[in-house]
Design a protein around this motif. Structure first.
Motif, PDB file in Angstrom:
ATOM      1  N   ARG A   4       0.831  -1.203   0.000  1.00 20.89           N
ATOM      2  CA  ARG A   4       0.000   0.000   0.000  1.00 20.89           C
ATOM      3  C   ARG A   4       0.865   1.252   0.000  1.00 20.89           C
ATOM      4  O   ARG A   4       0.571   2.207  -0.712  1.00 20.89           O
ATOM      5  CB  ARG A   4      -0.931   0.025   1.214  1.00 20.89           C
ATOM      6  CG  ARG A   4      -2.096  -0.913   1.094  1.00 20.89           C
ATOM      7  CD  ARG A   4      -3.035  -0.717   2.244  1.00 20.89           C
ATOM      8  NE  ARG A   4      -4.146  -1.626   2.147  1.00 20.89           N
ATOM      9  CZ  ARG A   4      -5.112  -1.693   3.039  1.00 20.89           C
ATOM     10  NH1 ARG A   4      -5.086  -0.918   4.092  1.00 20.89           N
ATOM     11  NH2 ARG A   4      -6.092  -2.537   2.885  1.00 20.89           N
ATOM     12  N   LEU A  73     -10.130   8.228   5.997  1.00 23.63           N
ATOM     13  CA  LEU A  73     -10.461   7.072   5.163  1.00 23.63           C
ATOM     14  C   LEU A  73     -11.310   6.072   5.940  1.00 23.63           C
ATOM     15  O   LEU A  73     -11.202   5.965   7.163  1.00 23.63           O
ATOM     16  CB  LEU A  73      -9.178   6.372   4.700  1.00 23.63           C
ATOM     17  CG  LEU A  73      -8.279   7.154   3.757  1.00 23.63           C
ATOM     18  CD1 LEU A  73      -6.968   6.405   3.548  1.00 23.63           C
ATOM     19  CD2 LEU A  73      -8.973   7.395   2.434  1.00 23.63           C
ATOM     20  N   TYR A  77      -9.553   0.957   4.442  1.00 22.74           N
ATOM     21  CA  TYR A  77      -8.613   1.577   3.520  1.00 22.74           C
ATOM     22  C   TYR A  77      -7.455   2.271   4.219  1.00 22.74           C
ATOM     23  O   TYR A  77      -6.585   2.827   3.560  1.00 22.74           O
ATOM     24  CB  TYR A  77      -9.337   2.586   2.617  1.00 22.74           C
ATOM     25  CG  TYR A  77     -10.302   1.927   1.676  1.00 22.74           C
ATOM     26  CD1 TYR A  77      -9.869   1.376   0.478  1.00 22.74           C
ATOM     27  CD2 TYR A  77     -11.648   1.836   1.993  1.00 22.74           C
ATOM     28  CE1 TYR A  77     -10.746   0.767  -0.382  1.00 22.74           C
ATOM     29  CE2 TYR A  77     -12.544   1.224   1.134  1.00 22.74           C
ATOM     30  CZ  TYR A  77     -12.092   0.692  -0.051  1.00 22.74           C
ATOM     31  OH  TYR A  77     -12.957   0.083  -0.912  1.00 22.74           O
ATOM     32  N   ARG A  78      -7.441   2.271   5.524  1.00 23.82           N
ATOM     33  CA  ARG A  78      -6.393   2.959   6.272  1.00 23.82           C
ATOM     34  C   ARG A  78      -5.093   2.166   6.232  1.00 23.82           C
ATOM     35  O   ARG A  78      -5.076   0.954   6.104  1.00 23.82           O
ATOM     36  CB  ARG A  78      -6.814   3.160   7.723  1.00 23.82           C
ATOM     37  CG  ARG A  78      -7.950   4.133   7.856  1.00 23.82           C
ATOM     38  CD  ARG A  78      -8.286   4.370   9.291  1.00 23.82           C
ATOM     39  NE  ARG A  78      -9.485   5.195   9.374  1.00 23.82           N
ATOM     40  CZ  ARG A  78     -10.145   5.419  10.474  1.00 23.82           C
ATOM     41  NH1 ARG A  78      -9.732   4.887  11.611  1.00 23.82           N
ATOM     42  NH2 ARG A  78     -11.211   6.180  10.453  1.00 23.82           N
TER      43      ARG A  78
END
Length: 97
Positions: A4, A73, A77-78
């Motif tokens: 990510r 977020l 999604y963090r």
């Protein structure tokens, strides 16, 4: 987690409007220089310190933006950062490797 961060860094590099970072190959070459110096390579007359600074500046900007926006977020999604945070070198590594 690393994927990510790497994705976010790559995306920020792709969206950067400056000529120096207009293509991913230029950003990659700049960040590879950072990696070599951090691994103990000597800084010589052929080392592009401005390019290395651009790499680290881009990485730090993306990292700071992610930190600021992370709480906005949705939970799924963090990005999870270590309690002690990460250094620019640690944030730069997934981009190069």
């Amino acid at each position: 987690m690393k994927s990510r961060i790497g994705t976010a860094i790559a995306l920020a590099g792709a969206l950067a409007g400056t000529e120096a970072n207009a293509d991913g190959n230029a950003l990659l070459a700049q960040c590879q220089q950072v990696a070599r110096v951090m691994d103990g390579a000597q800084v010589g007359p052929n080392t592009d310190m401005v390019g290395a600074g651009q790499c680290l500046g881009m990485v730090e900007g993306v990292r700071n933006t992610i930190t600021l926006l992370n709480t906005a977020l949705p939970q799924g999604y963090r990005i999870c950062f270590p309690d002690k945070g990460i250094t620019n070198g640690q944030a730069e590594s997934p981009l190069v490797f």
